[in-house]
Design a protein around this motif. Sequence first.
Motif, PDB file in Angstrom:
ATOM      1  N   PRO A 235      56.862  15.152  87.304  1.00  0.00           N
ATOM      2  CA  PRO A 235      56.285  13.828  87.004  1.00  0.00           C
ATOM      3  C   PRO A 235      56.241  13.522  85.506  1.00  0.00           C
ATOM      4  N   PHE A 236      56.630  12.273  85.176  1.00  0.00           N
ATOM      5  CA  PHE A 236      56.508  11.751  83.814  1.00  0.00           C
ATOM      6  C   PHE A 236      55.422  10.672  83.839  1.00  0.00           C
ATOM      7  N   CYS A 237      54.178  11.069  83.661  1.00  0.00           N
ATOM      8  CA  CYS A 237      53.088  10.114  83.773  1.00  0.00           C
ATOM      9  C   CYS A 237      52.376   9.870  82.450  1.00  0.00           C
ATOM     10  N   GLY A 238      52.877  10.432  81.393  1.00  0.00           N
ATOM     11  CA  GLY A 238      52.259  10.268  80.081  1.00  0.00           C
ATOM     12  C   GLY A 238      53.064   9.315  79.210  1.00  0.00           C
ATOM     13  N   PRO A 239      53.212   9.614  77.930  1.00  0.00           N
ATOM     14  CA  PRO A 239      54.007   8.749  77.042  1.00  0.00           C
ATOM     15  C   PRO A 239      55.478   8.765  77.445  1.00  0.00           C
ATOM     16  N   ASN A 240      56.142   7.642  77.199  1.00  0.00           N
ATOM     17  CA  ASN A 240      57.556   7.527  77.578  1.00  0.00           C
ATOM     18  C   ASN A 240      58.456   7.342  76.354  1.00  0.00           C
ATOM     19  N   VAL A 241      58.009   7.841  75.213  1.00  0.00           N
ATOM     20  CA  VAL A 241      58.783   7.733  73.974  1.00  0.00           C
ATOM     21  C   VAL A 241      59.402   9.092  73.673  1.00  0.00           C
ATOM     22  N   ILE A 242      60.735   9.160  73.643  1.00  0.00           N
ATOM     23  CA  ILE A 242      61.456  10.401  73.353  1.00  0.00           C
ATOM     24  C   ILE A 242      61.608  10.535  71.844  1.00  0.00           C
ATOM     25  N   ASN A 243      61.064  11.586  71.294  1.00  0.00           N
ATOM     26  CA  ASN A 243      61.136  11.813  69.849  1.00  0.00           C
ATOM     27  C   ASN A 243      62.474  12.466  69.500  1.00  0.00           C
ATOM     28  N   HIS A 244      63.537  11.727  69.767  1.00  0.00           N
ATOM     29  CA  HIS A 244      64.888  12.212  69.486  1.00  0.00           C
ATOM     30  C   HIS A 244      65.837  11.024  69.536  1.00  0.00           C
ATOM     31  N   PHE A 245      67.092  11.228  69.092  1.00  0.00           N
ATOM     32  CA  PHE A 245      68.056  10.138  69.159  1.00  0.00           C
ATOM     33  C   PHE A 245      68.959  10.239  70.383  1.00  0.00           C
ATOM     34  N   PHE A 246      68.691  11.211  71.275  1.00  0.00           N
ATOM     35  CA  PHE A 246      69.366  11.259  72.567  1.00  0.00           C
ATOM     36  C   PHE A 246      68.500  12.059  73.521  1.00  0.00           C
ATOM     37  N   CYS A 247      68.845  12.030  74.814  1.00  0.00           N
ATOM     38  CA  CYS A 247      68.022  12.681  75.842  1.00  0.00           C
ATOM     39  C   CYS A 247      68.336  14.165  75.932  1.00  0.00           C
ATOM     40  N   ASP A 248      67.827  14.924  74.989  1.00  0.00           N
ATOM     41  CA  ASP A 248      67.992  16.371  75.035  1.00  0.00           C
ATOM     42  C   ASP A 248      66.871  16.969  75.876  1.00  0.00           C
ATOM     43  N   ILE A 249      67.094  18.192  76.362  1.00  0.00           N
ATOM     44  CA  ILE A 249      66.157  18.787  77.308  1.00  0.00           C
ATOM     45  C   ILE A 249      64.819  19.136  76.649  1.00  0.00           C
ATOM     46  N   SER A 250      64.833  19.592  75.407  1.00  0.00           N
ATOM     47  CA  SER A 250      63.586  20.021  74.749  1.00  0.00           C
ATOM     48  C   SER A 250      62.597  18.873  74.556  1.00  0.00           C
ATOM     49  N   PRO A 251      62.989  17.724  73.965  1.00  0.00           N
ATOM     50  CA  PRO A 251      62.025  16.619  73.841  1.00  0.00           C
ATOM     51  C   PRO A 251      61.634  16.007  75.181  1.00  0.00           C
ATOM     52  N   LEU A 252      62.491  16.125  76.198  1.00  0.00           N
ATOM     53  CA  LEU A 252      62.126  15.613  77.518  1.00  0.00           C
ATOM     54  C   LEU A 252      61.022  16.448  78.149  1.00  0.00           C
ATOM     55  N   LEU A 253      61.080  17.762  77.960  1.00  0.00           N
ATOM     56  CA  LEU A 253      60.060  18.636  78.544  1.00  0.00           C
ATOM     57  C   LEU A 253      58.670  18.319  78.003  1.00  0.00           C
ATOM     58  N   ILE A 254      58.594  17.855  76.762  1.00  0.00           N
ATOM     59  CA  ILE A 254      57.298  17.544  76.158  1.00  0.00           C
ATOM     60  C   ILE A 254      56.626  16.370  76.866  1.00  0.00           C
ATOM     61  N   LEU A 255      57.417  15.449  77.445  1.00  0.00           N
ATOM     62  CA  LEU A 255      56.867  14.264  78.087  1.00  0.00           C
ATOM     63  C   LEU A 255      56.365  14.522  79.506  1.00  0.00           C
ATOM     64  N   ILE A 256      56.637  15.692  80.071  1.00  0.00           N
ATOM     65  CA  ILE A 256      56.250  15.988  81.451  1.00  0.00           C
ATOM     66  C   ILE A 256      54.774  16.370  81.512  1.00  0.00           C
ATOM     67  N   CYS A 257      54.047  15.718  82.418  1.00  0.00           N
ATOM     68  CA  CYS A 257      52.616  16.012  82.554  1.00  0.00           C
ATOM     69  C   CYS A 257      52.405  16.944  83.740  1.00  0.00           C
ATOM     70  N   ALA A 258      52.996  18.129  83.657  1.00  0.00           N
ATOM     71  CA  ALA A 258      52.856  19.161  84.678  1.00  0.00           C
ATOM     72  C   ALA A 258      53.146  20.498  84.013  1.00  0.00           C
ATOM     73  N   ASP A 259      52.978  21.548  84.760  1.00  0.00           N
ATOM     74  CA  ASP A 259      53.226  22.882  84.223  1.00  0.00           C
ATOM     75  C   ASP A 259      54.741  23.076  84.048  1.00  0.00           C
ATOM     76  N   ILE A 260      55.172  23.267  82.813  1.00  0.00           N
ATOM     77  CA  ILE A 260      56.610  23.417  82.529  1.00  0.00           C
ATOM     78  C   ILE A 260      56.928  24.826  82.027  1.00  0.00           C
ATOM     79  N   SER A 261      56.049  25.768  82.288  1.00  0.00           N
ATOM     80  CA  SER A 261      56.288  27.139  81.816  1.00  0.00           C
ATOM     81  C   SER A 261      57.540  27.729  82.445  1.00  0.00           C
ATOM     82  N   VAL A 262      57.772  27.422  83.736  1.00  0.00           N
ATOM     83  CA  VAL A 262      58.973  27.934  84.403  1.00  0.00           C
ATOM     84  C   VAL A 262      60.221  27.313  83.792  1.00  0.00           C
ATOM     85  N   ASN A 263      60.187  26.001  83.532  1.00  0.00           N
ATOM     86  CA  ASN A 263      61.339  25.326  82.917  1.00  0.00           C
ATOM     87  C   ASN A 263      61.655  25.907  81.552  1.00  0.00           C
TER      88      ASN A 263
END
Length: 271
Positions: A124-152
């Motif tokens: 789920p992406f239920c928090g901020p929807n602003v990607i702090n990057h100039f493209f959709c890389d996996i690392s800045p996308l993981l920051i926007l997820i409002c769930a446990d991302i330890s496995v990812n």
Amino acid sequence: MIFLMRIDARLHTPMYFFLSHLSFVDIGFSAVVIPKMLGDLFEERKTISFLGCALHQWFFGFLGATTECFLLASVAYDWYVAIFNPLLYSVAMYQRLCIQMESGPYAASFTSTMNHTTGALQLPFCGPNVINHFFCDISPLLILICADISVNKMVLFVMAGSMLIFSSLMIITSYIYNLIANIRIGSAEGRHKAFSTCSCHLTAASIFYGTLFFNYVQPRASFSLDLHKVLSVFYIAVIPMSNPLIYSLRNKEVKDAIHRTIAKIKFCISN
């Protein structure tokens, strides 16, 4: 370079087969990121849809780091075989092996990208929807997820780390053997040429691997998105721009092929 290596029969060798695919990958993952990035420079409101971001991430991952890392390792291994077994080169680097060494990186990249992209985008992406990057890389996308991302994070760290370490060890081992063979060359001019080529290849590979290690394998505690963005420019724009100069345009065979192709074009136009 791809066109040249296809039309010139003298470049139908395993080395240029791998270099043509390296050129294709450089075009691919740069074309995924750079047009959108340049377009955003002129847009006040920079937006991308969820589906667009998912496709962006998938194509960048598929045509990006994993494929290029193993293609660079294939180029290094091919050069090793050419130096250590020149008389048996055509036997050792047979067509089926070259196809396997070329298709393997694409398969590994496809598997890795599917794991990262589907694993992240189904959360789920239920928090901020602003990607702090100039493209959709996996690392800045993981920051926007409002769930446990330890496995990812663990999967990204393990897969990226193992891929980078394995392919970099292949390259380092190949170039160590190449350096040993170069030292045994009797001609000073031959040693100078071999060391020059080896140093250029190692420099390009070091910059590429260094940026990937800092971006994807460093501890999360020291992770900086600003540094991530700066380093991303290297493997998105600088490395693809320098690879043709380092691996292809410095080769005498490629220069001769360019002259032959230009001569053929002039001949056709004059007729």
